[in-house]
Design a protein around this motif. Structure first.
Motif, PDB file in Angstrom:
ATOM      1  N   UNK A 162       8.546  16.730  -8.785  1.00 26.44           N
ATOM      2  CA  UNK A 162       8.625  15.117  -8.025  1.00 26.44           C
ATOM      3  C   UNK A 162       8.384  14.647  -7.586  1.00 26.44           C
ATOM      4  N   UNK A 163       8.144  13.260  -7.496  1.00 25.08           N
ATOM      5  CA  UNK A 163       7.327  12.727  -6.399  1.00 25.08           C
ATOM      6  C   UNK A 163       7.882  11.633  -5.986  1.00 25.08           C
ATOM      7  N   UNK A 164       7.255  11.028  -4.197  1.00 27.18           N
ATOM      8  CA  UNK A 164       8.072  10.404  -3.912  1.00 27.18           C
ATOM      9  C   UNK A 164       7.135  10.186  -3.135  1.00 27.18           C
ATOM     10  N   UNK A 165       7.113   8.051  -2.888  1.00 27.00           N
ATOM     11  CA  UNK A 165       5.891   8.034  -2.256  1.00 27.00           C
ATOM     12  C   UNK A 165       6.667   7.028  -0.835  1.00 27.00           C
ATOM     13  N   UNK A 166       5.558   6.638   0.098  1.00 27.63           N
ATOM     14  CA  UNK A 166       6.428   5.580   1.199  1.00 27.63           C
ATOM     15  C   UNK A 166       5.412   4.498   1.267  1.00 27.63           C
ATOM     16  N   UNK A 167       6.290   3.868   0.172  1.00 33.02           N
ATOM     17  CA  UNK A 167       5.564   1.659  -0.087  1.00 33.02           C
ATOM     18  C   UNK A 167       5.681   1.362   1.301  1.00 33.02           C
ATOM     19  N   UNK A 168       4.118   0.429   2.090  1.00 37.02           N
ATOM     20  CA  UNK A 168       4.665  -0.514   2.536  1.00 37.02           C
ATOM     21  C   UNK A 168       4.252  -1.944   2.023  1.00 37.02           C
ATOM     22  N   UNK A 169       4.774  -2.760   2.694  1.00 35.79           N
ATOM     23  CA  UNK A 169       4.135  -4.390   2.745  1.00 35.79           C
ATOM     24  C   UNK A 169       4.382  -5.072   3.936  1.00 35.79           C
ATOM     25  N   UNK A 170       4.320  -6.082   3.762  1.00 37.54           N
ATOM     26  CA  UNK A 170       4.677  -6.895   5.164  1.00 37.54           C
ATOM     27  C   UNK A 170       5.486  -6.743   5.597  1.00 37.54           C
ATOM     28  N   UNK A 211       0.643  -1.394  -0.200  1.00 38.60           N
ATOM     29  CA  UNK A 211      -0.312   0.276   0.068  1.00 38.60           C
ATOM     30  C   UNK A 211       0.477   1.098   0.024  1.00 38.60           C
ATOM     31  N   UNK A 212       0.587   2.005  -0.548  1.00 40.68           N
ATOM     32  CA  UNK A 212       0.930   3.405  -1.038  1.00 40.68           C
ATOM     33  C   UNK A 212       0.517   4.394   0.975  1.00 40.68           C
ATOM     34  N   UNK A 213       1.844   4.636   1.937  1.00 43.64           N
ATOM     35  CA  UNK A 213       1.707   5.224   2.906  1.00 43.64           C
ATOM     36  C   UNK A 213       1.290   6.823   2.647  1.00 43.64           C
ATOM     37  N   UNK A 214       2.321   7.397   2.170  1.00 38.98           N
ATOM     38  CA  UNK A 214       1.889   8.564   2.269  1.00 38.98           C
ATOM     39  C   UNK A 214       1.963   9.057   0.588  1.00 38.98           C
ATOM     40  N   UNK A 215       2.240  10.538  -0.217  1.00 38.77           N
ATOM     41  CA  UNK A 215       2.618  10.801  -1.503  1.00 38.77           C
ATOM     42  C   UNK A 215       2.859  12.304  -1.617  1.00 38.77           C
ATOM     43  N   UNK A 216       4.198  12.857  -1.529  1.00 37.88           N
ATOM     44  CA  UNK A 216       4.140  14.310  -1.389  1.00 37.88           C
ATOM     45  C   UNK A 216       4.973  14.885  -3.072  1.00 37.88           C
ATOM     46  N   UNK A 217       3.761  15.498  -4.029  1.00 39.00           N
ATOM     47  CA  UNK A 217       4.197  16.057  -4.996  1.00 39.00           C
ATOM     48  C   UNK A 217       5.132  17.598  -5.256  1.00 39.00           C
ATOM     49  N   UNK A 218       5.666  17.945  -6.165  1.00 40.72           N
ATOM     50  CA  UNK A 218       6.241  18.984  -5.711  1.00 40.72           C
ATOM     51  C   UNK A 218       6.021  19.316  -7.098  1.00 40.72           C
ATOM     52  N   UNK A 219       5.377  20.841  -7.570  1.00 41.91           N
ATOM     53  CA  UNK A 219       5.410  20.920  -9.416  1.00 41.91           C
ATOM     54  C   UNK A 219       5.024  20.435 -10.045  1.00 41.91           C
ATOM     55  N   UNK A 220       4.331  19.057  -9.386  1.00 40.76           N
ATOM     56  CA  UNK A 220       3.094  18.396 -10.198  1.00 40.76           C
ATOM     57  C   UNK A 220       1.683  18.518 -11.073  1.00 40.76           C
TER      58      UNK A 220
END
Length: 156
Positions: free
Chosen positions: A71-79, A4-13
């Motif tokens: 810039x796109x940053x995602x924090x992805x979580x798995x088990x 799952x995507x825990x968070x997303x951060x967008x800059x200049x998108x």
């Protein structure tokens, strides 16, 4: 394995100069008025899966007006772990990182984040040409099989 995507951060998108949002572990519903950026957010998530937009062929179209990059940053979580993916697109190319490690080839990244987009344009899926259906299946298959991606790259 679930992810799952825990968070997303967008800059200049697109219309976002800066956006940081966190997602709940369950169902997330994105609501807002017209032209507020709901589809842009979904497009950014899809971009992080495929390194391309489902709305335009040119990455430069995704850069906010009067800016030089997004810039796109995602924090992805798995088990098993939590990882961070970052993609920066400049007017002359893109850079990809997973946990601060540079990824040299897009093919090494594809499959790190898996998502499927279904948009109103896809309602014609069954009436479209076999070529369009094959392309859709090729894109989805490359996300789950590096072997398939390599074979497809060799074919084209």
């Amino acid at each position: 394995m679930t992810m799952r995507i825990k968070s997303i951060r967008l800059n200049n998108y697109r219309n976002y100069s800066h956006l940081t949002t966190e997602f709940n572990p369950g169902l997330n519903i994105i609501v807002g008025d017209n032209a507020q950026g709901k589809t842009n957010l979904l497009e950014a998530i899809y971009f992080m899966s495929t390194l391309r937009s489902f709305r335009t062929q040119n990455d430069r179209d995704l850069i906010s007006f009067d800016d030089d990059y997004f810039r796109i940053q995602c924090e992805i979580e798995t088990e098993l772990s939590t990882n961070k993916a970052t993609v920066v697109v400049l007017k002359n190319g893109k850079s990809i990182k997973i946990n601060e490690t540079m990824i040299k080839r897009s093919s090494e990244y594809i499959g790190f984040i898996n998502c499927v987009i279904f948009s109103p344009q896809d309602l014609n899926f069954f009436n479209d040409s076999p070529r369009v259906r094959r392309r859709f299946l090729d894109i989805e298959s490359t996300k789950i099989s590096k072997k398939y991606l390599r074979a497809l790259n060799q074919y084209f």
